[in-house]
Design a protein around this motif. Structure first.
Motif, PDB file in Angstrom:
ATOM      1  N   GLY A 105     -18.133   1.873   6.068  1.00  0.00           N
ATOM      2  CA  GLY A 105     -17.962   2.593   4.823  1.00  0.00           C
ATOM      3  C   GLY A 105     -16.649   3.343   4.737  1.00  0.00           C
ATOM      4  N   ILE A 106     -16.005   3.585   5.896  1.00  0.00           N
ATOM      5  CA  ILE A 106     -14.739   4.326   5.890  1.00  0.00           C
ATOM      6  C   ILE A 106     -13.556   3.450   5.532  1.00  0.00           C
ATOM      7  N   TYR A 107     -13.689   2.128   5.602  1.00  0.00           N
ATOM      8  CA  TYR A 107     -12.529   1.251   5.441  1.00  0.00           C
ATOM      9  C   TYR A 107     -11.774   1.538   4.155  1.00  0.00           C
ATOM     10  N   VAL A 108     -12.461   1.432   3.036  1.00  0.00           N
ATOM     11  CA  VAL A 108     -11.811   1.621   1.742  1.00  0.00           C
ATOM     12  C   VAL A 108     -11.433   3.077   1.533  1.00  0.00           C
ATOM     13  N   ALA A 109     -12.349   3.985   1.883  1.00  0.00           N
ATOM     14  CA  ALA A 109     -12.102   5.404   1.636  1.00  0.00           C
ATOM     15  C   ALA A 109     -10.893   5.924   2.403  1.00  0.00           C
ATOM     16  N   SER A 110     -10.630   5.376   3.584  1.00  0.00           N
ATOM     17  CA  SER A 110      -9.500   5.856   4.391  1.00  0.00           C
ATOM     18  C   SER A 110      -8.168   5.655   3.683  1.00  0.00           C
ATOM     19  N   GLY A 111      -8.129   4.754   2.721  1.00  0.00           N
ATOM     20  CA  GLY A 111      -6.902   4.525   1.975  1.00  0.00           C
ATOM     21  C   GLY A 111      -6.508   5.675   1.071  1.00  0.00           C
ATOM     22  N   PHE A 112      -7.410   6.643   0.868  1.00  0.00           N
ATOM     23  CA  PHE A 112      -7.134   7.768  -0.024  1.00  0.00           C
ATOM     24  C   PHE A 112      -6.753   9.039   0.719  1.00  0.00           C
ATOM     25  N   ILE A 113      -6.847   9.043   2.043  1.00  0.00           N
ATOM     26  CA  ILE A 113      -6.571  10.264   2.804  1.00  0.00           C
ATOM     27  C   ILE A 113      -5.118  10.703   2.642  1.00  0.00           C
ATOM     28  N   ALA A 114      -4.194   9.752   2.659  1.00  0.00           N
ATOM     29  CA  ALA A 114      -2.773  10.099   2.553  1.00  0.00           C
ATOM     30  C   ALA A 114      -2.460  10.820   1.251  1.00  0.00           C
ATOM     31  N   LEU A 115      -3.213  10.534   0.191  1.00  0.00           N
ATOM     32  CA  LEU A 115      -2.991  11.190  -1.093  1.00  0.00           C
ATOM     33  C   LEU A 115      -3.333  12.681  -1.044  1.00  0.00           C
TER      34      LEU A 115
ATOM     35  N   TYR B 155       0.830  -1.208   0.000  1.00  0.00           N
ATOM     36  CA  TYR B 155       0.000   0.000   0.000  1.00  0.00           C
ATOM     37  C   TYR B 155       0.865   1.258   0.000  1.00  0.00           C
ATOM     38  N   LEU B 156       1.884   1.285   0.858  1.00  0.00           N
ATOM     39  CA  LEU B 156       2.767   2.451   0.922  1.00  0.00           C
ATOM     40  C   LEU B 156       3.499   2.673  -0.397  1.00  0.00           C
ATOM     41  N   THR B 157       3.865   1.600  -1.060  1.00  0.00           N
ATOM     42  CA  THR B 157       4.532   1.718  -2.353  1.00  0.00           C
ATOM     43  C   THR B 157       3.626   2.392  -3.378  1.00  0.00           C
TER      44      THR B 157
ATOM     45  N   THR C 282       0.402   6.269   8.091  1.00  0.00           N
ATOM     46  CA  THR C 282       0.475   5.646   9.422  1.00  0.00           C
ATOM     47  C   THR C 282      -0.404   6.363  10.428  1.00  0.00           C
ATOM     48  N   GLN C 283      -0.887   7.555  10.080  1.00  0.00           N
ATOM     49  CA  GLN C 283      -1.723   8.332  10.992  1.00  0.00           C
ATOM     50  C   GLN C 283      -3.199   8.302  10.597  1.00  0.00           C
TER      51      GLN C 283
END
Length: 608
Positions: free
Chosen positions: A416-426, A136-138, A161-162
């Motif tokens: 519903g936040i599970y998948v969406a949270s993966g886009f916050i870092a972007l 994911y980080l990559t 990580t946050q």
């Protein structure tokens, strides 16, 4: 989505610092130290050792996943998705995917001859989620670096990580499928975010979408959103976007069909399952492919966006009408036919099923930390889609849609936040990068403060800090989660494992850990297809003496296992609580003393 991580007026490929000098954050050592601090907090050594040595897993789904993997290694058929130790003798069908079991089983099988089976299980279960997090980080790093700069890309790793619940999905022992879905949907988003509308990337996006469907349907709204995004491209741009539409739709439909056949027994190919990849969802994918093929065939007459939109609307309406006619049961969702008592006493109590307003009242720290950053990130991305650099607007719009969808879903179900949270870092990383740059520039103080505050508020853990400071260690130790972890730890269940094999009636959430740490079967586990067991546990453990006896008889239970739940309930005291307190006893329950464990054990003697 690399382009979606923009904030207003951020310049693509901007340097790390401008203005009065270099920032300390221009030094790689500082950035690596920041990332290391985030990873250190996310992956404590004590948690690693607890999983490796004792297989004390974070969640019931992780425990049940390990049970399925063990069954597969023990020779249970690839297409046999029945959990035979749940609700014996017939067992309970599971709606999960063997494609998630397979890599875990393969790694355990490969490592067992080297380190032994127990250690192999512990190592694989502990390290599989961090391995996925590395992937994911990559993806995040490459996406941000492609549009901004190395510093922003490094900051994206720290921001990840946050990101609250995201880190929990990749914690040691989290072998459930949600982390894999985050990867698939992130890959889907990144593949269609580019301005080039590449058909190869669109095909890859279709493959990611199909893989997500095979793993589980939780990400279905995001897949539908991506499909509409690609379809909208064609409506607006016509033939320039047609190749990408065809590639996406055909790969999604074709791969979904192949994956369905690869994980479903042929005898079930025509069976409607509203909670897993099956004919209803294959129909939707096939309809999408049909619309794409129709778009190609009708290209000469679909010369304007209005015509394309009209044809799409007609074909889409026909596909939806056919879905309603063919699969009416799925209109009510995956929990059709669930008894009211099970819905009220179990489903509506599951944290991931709670709406945001309910979670906010019960657990304000988690609610704010996990949901509010989604809304803020969606706003930032939407602003960037409107006012940001033109090259970044497409990706920014897509990211805003994904984040906004996650926030909207959370108003009904927290998961519903599970998948969406993966886009916050972007979104958070470029904003942090810009805030750092502004600190070195001759910009108005209010602007620097506002940018930095906005960037920091995108980090979920910032929202949780005030609550953590006022929550005492005693309160944390006395929480229901801590009580559950204590009751279901390997050390607590070892004495139970030493007893003659039987079927255990216990609290619903205690079922999967009992399956992991003992050789017994269980009546109940938190899965909606095992309705009889859920009902037996609810009615038996929450009722009076007669209700408990009835539940034990009807379920065929051999043992009753109880444990203090850590918090007294309101209303009449259930008979099971009186048994734990020692204020009640009956001849048909033979108490079996267990040493050094919070678990209470009785053998059921129906003849008495």
């Amino acid at each position: 989505m690399s382009s979606a991580s923009t904030t207003p007026r951020l310049r693509p490929r901007a340097g790390s610092a401008t203005g009065s000098g270099r920032s300390p954050f221009d030094h790689p050592a500082i950035l690596w130290a920041l990332l290391a601090s985030g990873l250190y907090a996310l992956y404590p050594v004590t948690a690693l050792l607890d999983v490796i040595r004792h297989l004390n897993l974070p969640d019931t789904d992780d425990a049940m996943r390990l049970v399925q993997v063990r069954d597969l290694l023990a020779g249970q058929g690839w297409f046999d998705m029945v959990q035979h130790r749940l609700l014996p003798p017939n067992g309970a069908a599971m709606h999960w995917s063997r494609f998630v079991d397979a890599p875990l089983a393969g790694l355990i099988a490969a490592a067992s001859p080297i380190v032994g089976r127990p250690l192999a299980e512990g190592l694989v279960v502990a390290l599989w989620p961090p391995l996925l997090f590395g992937l994911y980080l990559t993806l995040v790093y490459r996406a941000v670096a492609a549009r901004f700069n190395r510093r922003a890309a490094m900051l994206s790793l720290f921001a990840a990580t946050q990101a609250g619940e995201l880190g929990g999905l990749f914690a040691f022992g989290r072998i459930d499928h949600h982390n894999i879905q985050v990867l698939f949907i992130l890959g889907l988003g990144l593949s269609i975010a580019g301005n080039d509308r590449s058909w190869r990337k669109a095909a890859l996006a279709g493959l990611f979408a199909a893989c997500s469907l095979a793993v589980g349907l939780e990400a279905l709204p995001f897949i539908a959103l991506a499909a509409l995004f690609v379809l909208g491209d064609w409506i607006l741009d016509g033939e320039r976007a047609l190749a990408a539409l065809l590639a996406f739709a055909l790969c999604l439909a074709g791969a979904a069909l192949v994956l369905f056949a690869g994980q479903t027994a042929s005898g079930l190919w025509l069976t409607t399952e509203c909670d897993a990849l099956s004919p209803p969802w294959l129909w939707i994918a096939a309809a999408g492919a049909g619309i794409a093929i129709g778009a190609r065939a009708l290209t000469p007459v679909l010369a304007t966006p209005l015509r394309r939109a009209a044809v799409t609307a007609m074909l889409g309406a026909g596909a939806i009408a056919a879905f309603v006619a063919l699969f009416p049961a799925c209109l009510s969702g995956p929990f059709t036919g669930m008894p009211d008592i099970v819905r009220r006493e179990w489903l509506n109590q599951v944290m991931e099923m709670l709406p945001f307003r309910t979670l906010l009242a019960a657990k304000p720290a988690e609610a704010l930390a996990y949901v509010v950053p989604l809304a803020l990130a969606a706003i930032v991305a939407a602003w960037a889609a409107w006012r940001g650099p033109v090259a970044n607007r497409r990706g920014a719009a897509l990211t805003a849609l994904f984040l906004g969808t996650g926030f909207a879903l959370a108003q009904f179900q927290f998961r519903g936040i599970y998948v969406a949270s993966g886009f916050i870092a972007l979104v958070a990383a470029p904003m942090l990068d810009r805030a750092i740059t502004l600190l070195r520039e001759d910009a108005p103080a209010w602007r620097r403060v506002a940018m930095l505050a906005g960037a920091v508020l995108l980090l979920a853990k910032v929202w949780a800090v005030p609550f953590a400071l006022v929550r005492s260690a005693t309160e944390q130790a006395a929480s229901p989660v801590a009580a559950w972890q204590n009751c279901t730890a390997k050390a607590s269940l070892e004495a139970l494992d030493g007893r003659e094999p039987g079927t255990v009636l216990a609290a619903i959430n205690n079922g999967p850990p009992i399956l992991v740490h003992t050789h017994h079967a269980v009546v109940a586990a938190p899965y909606h297809r095992a309705i009889a067991g859920l009902r037996a546990s609810i009615e038996g453990l929450n009722g009076d003496e007669a209700a408990l006896r009835h539940a034990l008889i009807e379920s065929g239970a051999t043992y009753l296992v109880l444990c203090s739940n850590g918090e007294p309930g309101s209303g009449p005291v259930p008979f099971s609580d009186r048994l734990v307190a020692g204020s009640a006893s009956v001849p048909w329950l033979e108490r079996i003393p267990l040493d050094a464990t919070p678990v209470f054990l009785w053998r059921f003697r129906p003849e008495r």
